[in-house]
Design a protein around this motif. Structure first.
Motif, mmCIF file in Angstrom:
data_model
loop_
_atom_site.group_PDB
_atom_site.id
_atom_site.type_symbol
_atom_site.label_atom_id
_atom_site.label_comp_id
_atom_site.label_asym_id
_atom_site.label_seq_id
_atom_site.Cartn_x
_atom_site.Cartn_y
_atom_site.Cartn_z
ATOM 1 N N LEU A 67 0.834 -1.189 0.000
ATOM 2 C CA LEU A 67 0.000 0.000 0.000
ATOM 3 C C LEU A 67 0.875 1.248 0.000
ATOM 4 N N ALA A 68 0.260 2.397 -0.242
ATOM 5 C CA ALA A 68 1.042 3.613 -0.458
ATOM 6 C C ALA A 68 1.684 4.135 0.822
ATOM 7 N N GLY A 69 0.988 4.072 1.953
ATOM 8 C CA GLY A 69 1.502 4.666 3.172
ATOM 9 C C GLY A 69 2.220 3.667 4.051
ATOM 10 N N ASP A 70 3.105 4.171 4.909
ATOM 11 C CA ASP A 70 3.824 3.293 5.826
ATOM 12 C C ASP A 70 2.905 2.690 6.880
ATOM 13 N N TRP A 71 1.844 3.424 7.252
ATOM 14 C CA TRP A 71 0.968 2.975 8.342
ATOM 15 C C TRP A 71 -0.472 2.928 7.832
ATOM 16 N N PRO A 72 -0.825 1.918 7.064
ATOM 17 C CA PRO A 72 -2.202 1.799 6.592
ATOM 18 C C PRO A 72 -3.124 1.353 7.722
ATOM 19 N N LEU A 73 -4.412 1.575 7.519
ATOM 20 C CA LEU A 73 -5.446 1.113 8.440
ATOM 21 C C LEU A 73 -6.220 -0.018 7.782
ATOM 22 N N ALA A 74 -7.055 -0.686 8.569
ATOM 23 C CA ALA A 74 -7.842 -1.799 8.029
ATOM 24 C C ALA A 74 -8.666 -1.350 6.827
ATOM 25 N N ARG A 75 -9.158 -0.124 6.870
ATOM 26 C CA ARG A 75 -9.996 0.341 5.760
ATOM 27 C C ARG A 75 -9.203 0.469 4.466
ATOM 28 N N ASP A 76 -7.887 0.670 4.549
ATOM 29 C CA ASP A 76 -7.075 0.748 3.329
ATOM 30 C C ASP A 76 -6.985 -0.623 2.656
ATOM 31 N N TYR A 77 -6.868 -1.677 3.457
ATOM 32 C CA TYR A 77 -6.894 -3.027 2.897
ATOM 33 C C TYR A 77 -8.285 -3.344 2.348
ATOM 34 N N ALA A 78 -9.319 -2.875 3.037
ATOM 35 C CA ALA A 78 -10.685 -3.089 2.547
ATOM 36 C C ALA A 78 -10.900 -2.410 1.203
ATOM 37 N N GLU A 79 -10.335 -1.208 1.034
ATOM 38 C CA GLU A 79 -10.434 -0.510 -0.258
ATOM 39 C C GLU A 79 -9.714 -1.294 -1.346
ATOM 40 N N ALA A 80 -8.552 -1.852 -1.017
ATOM 41 C CA ALA A 80 -7.823 -2.660 -1.998
ATOM 42 C C ALA A 80 -8.625 -3.889 -2.399
ATOM 43 N N LEU A 81 -9.288 -4.509 -1.427
ATOM 44 C CA LEU A 81 -10.127 -5.673 -1.745
ATOM 45 C C LEU A 81 -11.294 -5.270 -2.635
ATOM 46 N N ALA A 82 -11.926 -4.147 -2.328
ATOM 47 C CA ALA A 82 -13.044 -3.689 -3.156
ATOM 48 C C ALA A 82 -12.610 -3.470 -4.598
ATOM 49 N N ALA A 83 -11.422 -2.931 -4.788
ATOM 50 C CA ALA A 83 -10.925 -2.697 -6.146
ATOM 51 C C ALA A 83 -10.723 -4.008 -6.892
ATOM 52 N N VAL A 84 -10.227 -5.037 -6.201
ATOM 53 C CA VAL A 84 -10.051 -6.351 -6.828
ATOM 54 C C VAL A 84 -11.402 -6.922 -7.246
ATOM 55 N N LEU A 85 -12.361 -6.874 -6.340
ATOM 56 C CA LEU A 85 -13.678 -7.438 -6.655
ATOM 57 C C LEU A 85 -14.361 -6.665 -7.778
ATOM 58 N N ASP A 86 -14.171 -5.338 -7.800
ATOM 59 C CA ASP A 86 -14.730 -4.541 -8.894
ATOM 60 C C ASP A 86 -14.103 -4.944 -10.225
ATOM 61 N N GLU A 87 -12.782 -5.138 -10.230
ATOM 62 C CA GLU A 87 -12.089 -5.525 -11.460
ATOM 63 C C GLU A 87 -12.584 -6.870 -11.973
ATOM 64 N N LEU A 88 -12.929 -7.778 -11.060
ATOM 65 C CA LEU A 88 -13.420 -9.106 -11.430
ATOM 66 C C LEU A 88 -14.922 -9.142 -11.640
ATOM 67 N N ALA A 89 -15.597 -8.025 -11.417
ATOM 68 C CA ALA A 89 -17.060 -7.940 -11.520
ATOM 69 C C ALA A 89 -17.747 -8.927 -10.572
ATOM 70 N N VAL A 90 -17.159 -9.096 -9.384
ATOM 71 C CA VAL A 90 -17.758 -9.930 -8.333
ATOM 72 C C VAL A 90 -18.517 -9.004 -7.402
#
Length: 273
Positions: A67-90
């Motif tokens: 991730l971009a920042g040194d200290w991400p939060l849980a919501r940053d990982y959640a955003e990354a997951l959402a982007a993956v699912l959007d890309e897969l149309a899941v």
């Protein structure tokens, strides 16, 4: 290593994803801080044959970009997951988060209830509740320091047995844990440790309005049963589902008792009314 038919490993944007093809419901598996997607292979083999199963290497793990920042939060990982699912149309998934992955899964579900049919928190890490930018919790800082000093091979060899019930009698489980843990790298592991330090699982659980089950090994020394019970009790009615304590199991649930995880994932969710 467990063989899983129809399994592919590919990049979806910046994230490396292990996918078992299927025409049925989609199931997403989020690993813990010392694991990776391969830790879920025994579980994949136990789940219904028609399910589409997606297990990521979290940001900074495997070939996934940090991730971009040194200290991400849980919501940053959640955003990354959402982007993956959007890309897969899941659009909708059954979601399991193990250990640190439970923080990611709960954050995702709290913000996107329309995308989760059933949530399972396995051996959930509660987080240490340290505000971002403050001094890290001692355990989180020790994780980062130890990896930097020892290197991943020694780091994993020293820690793996603690995750397994009766490790001297279950060397194959210890080796599976060690093999996955020996693949952790900086900066991804340090980002994950900082997220753990700042994590507040109970805050996200209070916002969840999706049927949610909690499962933990009775002999878990990393995220003990008391913490899992606390997480279960924090779920609001009617969304509080089953609490399962698995006997003769430690923290490495996906290696030790994939059958118990599979039964809970595949069960029709229950809610308290």
């Amino acid at each position: 290593m467990t063989a899983v038919p129809n399994l592919t490993l590919r990049m979806v944007g910046p994230i490396e994803l292990a996918e078992r093809a299927g025409t049925g419901p989609a199931c997403v598996l989020l690993h813990g801080i010392g694991s990776n997607a391969s830790s879920f292979l025994p579980l994949m083999a136990e789940l219904p044959a028609d399910w589409r199963i997606l297990a990521w290497n979290a940001p900074g793990y495997g070939r996934s970009e940090p991730l971009a920042g040194d200290w991400p939060l849980a919501r940053d990982y959640a955003e990354a997951l959402a982007a993956v699912l959007d890309e897969l149309a899941v659009r909708r998934v059954t979601l399991l988060g193990h250990s640190l992955g439970a923080l990611m899964a709960a954050s995702f579900t709290a913000a996107r209830r329309d995308r989760v049919d059933h949530l399972v928190l396995a051996s959930p890490a509660l987080g240490h509740g340290i505000p971002r930018g403050n001094v890290l919790s001692a355990s989180a800082q020790a994780r980062i320091d130890d990896l930097g000093i020892e290197g991943p091979e020694e780091f994993a060899a020293r820690r793996a047995a603690r995750l397994v019930f009766e490790p001297e009698r279950n060397p194959a489980h210890v080796e599976a844990v060690r093999r996955a843990m020996s693949q952790v790298r900086l900066p991804g592991y340090a980002q994950a440790a900082r997220m753990l330090s700042a994590g507040r699982l109970l805050d996200d659980i209070a916002q969840i309005t999706v049927p949610t089950d909690v499962i933990v090994g009775a002999a878990d020394r990393i995220t003990p049963s008391d913490g899992a019970r606390c997480a279960h009790e924090a779920l609001r009615s009617p969304w509080r589902g089953r609490f399962v304590e698995v006997p003769q199991a430690g923290h490495a649930m996906a290696q030790e008792r994939p059958d118990a995880l599979a039964r809970l994932l595949a069960a029709v969710p229950e809610t308290v009314r």
